[in-house]
Design an enzyme around this catalytic site. Structure first.
Site, PDB file in Angstrom:
ATOM      1  N   CYS A  39       0.868  -1.179   0.000  1.00 22.04           N
ATOM      2  CA  CYS A  39       0.000   0.000   0.000  1.00 22.04           C
ATOM      3  C   CYS A  39       0.906   1.230   0.000  1.00 22.04           C
ATOM      4  O   CYS A  39       2.126   1.130   0.133  1.00 22.04           O
ATOM      5  CB  CYS A  39      -0.906  -0.002   1.228  1.00 22.04           C
ATOM      6  SG  CYS A  39       0.003   0.096   2.798  1.00 22.04           S
ATOM      7  N   GLU A 153       0.569  -0.552  16.385  1.00 24.16           N
ATOM      8  CA  GLU A 153      -0.267   0.602  16.042  1.00 24.16           C
ATOM      9  C   GLU A 153      -1.168   0.981  17.211  1.00 24.16           C
ATOM     10  O   GLU A 153      -1.358   2.168  17.512  1.00 24.16           O
ATOM     11  CB  GLU A 153      -1.105   0.299  14.795  1.00 24.16           C
ATOM     12  CG  GLU A 153      -1.925   1.493  14.345  1.00 24.16           C
ATOM     13  CD  GLU A 153      -2.838   1.186  13.176  1.00 24.16           C
ATOM     14  OE1 GLU A 153      -3.937   1.762  13.128  1.00 24.16           O
ATOM     15  OE2 GLU A 153      -2.453   0.355  12.313  1.00 24.16           O
ATOM     16  N   ASN A 251      -3.118  -7.192   8.849  1.00 25.85           N
ATOM     17  CA  ASN A 251      -3.977  -7.172   7.653  1.00 25.85           C
ATOM     18  C   ASN A 251      -3.860  -8.459   6.858  1.00 25.85           C
ATOM     19  O   ASN A 251      -4.826  -8.889   6.227  1.00 25.85           O
ATOM     20  CB  ASN A 251      -3.676  -5.933   6.803  1.00 25.85           C
ATOM     21  CG  ASN A 251      -2.401  -6.047   5.996  1.00 25.85           C
ATOM     22  OD1 ASN A 251      -2.405  -6.552   4.882  1.00 25.85           O
ATOM     23  ND2 ASN A 251      -1.294  -5.587   6.551  1.00 25.85           N
TER      24      ASN A 251
END
Length: 347
Positions: A39, A153, A251
């Site tokens: 990404c 995160e 993810n």
């Protein structure tokens, strides 16, 4: 009375007959997800480390894995990057890069005390969530952060407003939540979660707190969503889905779950083609292939070559979205960080 002779055994098919027999076998094919792999945030972070090594020379220190992928980390180590668990491990006067997952303000303070020059490679979409946390904390909201305990995160976002943030680790954790004022509560989320599970958690929270406020924009990143949509489209048709990615990549793990939820008979996460078990292919006509947002495409091509060598040569692309987003590199790369670090140690 004469005995009737037995008919001769049937001959094995040959020529056109053999080709017709082969044609009747289930066609083997691969469904290749698009988009997949890097990404914009991951691309930015990896390039930041490469550029730092080019501009300033080795060693360049990186706090935690720059992205959650074994291959990427090993490749950068060979170029001179040194990965550390804590800021205190970086020798005084050096450069340290913060990973794409983001860090809490206390980590910036640690770097300053250690007289380190810093490059912040936090994904801009994670930075957006950090800013949301600060804003709602300043407005005295209770913030319900949907995410997985211990994920980097989540640790970074929680550190922005520790007195206001409560972690909610999935729908089953909702009953444990307590807030000061049910009319002044907002939810935020880790950017790499399953969209479906996140909304299930939100619905459960709204069952307890009907006035729960939503973030001003979607926290789950565009890339995570697009990759999950592509896997949903593949899952209904694929007998087996292979997700390329590391086990500590949130993810990537979610893509396996989404594939199974979409109807795939089987799904597995692998770092490299060599980890695929040939037993997974038994009775499989259609294999879906995708990769997490921190995975370079060279690893996907390795999987496609492995499958082609076993008869899965027909590759069909399943396109869920077109991605054109890019992020500019960290502004610190425009400065002479080595000189700044030396000045800090001499000052």
């Amino acid at each position: 009375m004469t005995a009737t002779p037995s008919p001769p055994p049937a001959a094995a098919p040959s020529g056109d007959a053999a080709r017709r027999s082969d044609f009747q076998q289930p066609a083997r094919k691969v469904l290749l997800a698009a988009p997949r792999g890097y990404c914009a945030g991951v691309d930015r972070a990896v390039i930041a480390v490469e550029k730092a090594l080019e501009q300033y020379g080795a060693p360049v220190y990186v706090r935690h894995e720059i992205v959650h992928n074994k291959y990427v980390v090993k490749t950068l180590e060979k170029k001179g990057a040194i990965f550390v668990d804590e800021t205190e491990e970086v020798p005084e006067g050096n450069i340290v890069i913060f990973s794409a997952h983001g860090v809490a303000p206390v980590v910036h303070e640690e770097a300053k005390r250690g007289k380190l020059a810093t490059i912040d490679a936090t994904c801009p979409l994670v930075t957006k969530v950090h800013k949301e946390a600060v804003r709602f904390a300043n407005e005295d909201y209770d913030i319900l952060l949907i995410g997985h305990e211990g994920h980097e995160e989540v640790i970074g976002t929680s550190g922005e407003a520790p007195d206001h943030i409560t972690l909610v680790d999935g729908p089953g954790d909702v009953e444990n939540v307590e807030v000061r004022d049910p009319d002044k509560v907002v939810w935020l989320s880790q950017t790499t979660l399953s969209v479906d599970e996140t909304m299930e958690t939100v619905d459960a929270l709204k069952g307890r707190y009907p006035n729960l406020l939503s973030p001003p924009s979607d926290d789950i990143c565009y890339a995570t969503q697009n990759r999950q949509i592509a896997v949903k489209q593949m899952g209904a048709e694929a007998d087996l889905v292979i997700v390329v990615g590391s086990k500590n990549s949130s993810n990537s793990v979610r893509l396996v779950e989404v594939a199974l939820g979409a109807g795939a008979r089987d799904a597995h996460l692998v770092d490299y083609a060599e980890e695929i078990d040939e037993a997974w292919l038994e009775g499989v006509a259609t294999v879906g292939v995708t990769s997490g947002a921190s995975v370079p495409d060279v690893l996907v091509h390795g999987v496609l070559d492995w499958l082609a060598a076993r008869g899965y040569e027909d590759v069909e692309t399943v396109t869920a979205a077109e991605e054109s987003i890019t992020f500019s590199l960290p502004k610190e790369l425009r400065r002479d960080l080595r000189a700044e670090a030396r000045a800090a140690t001499e000052g």
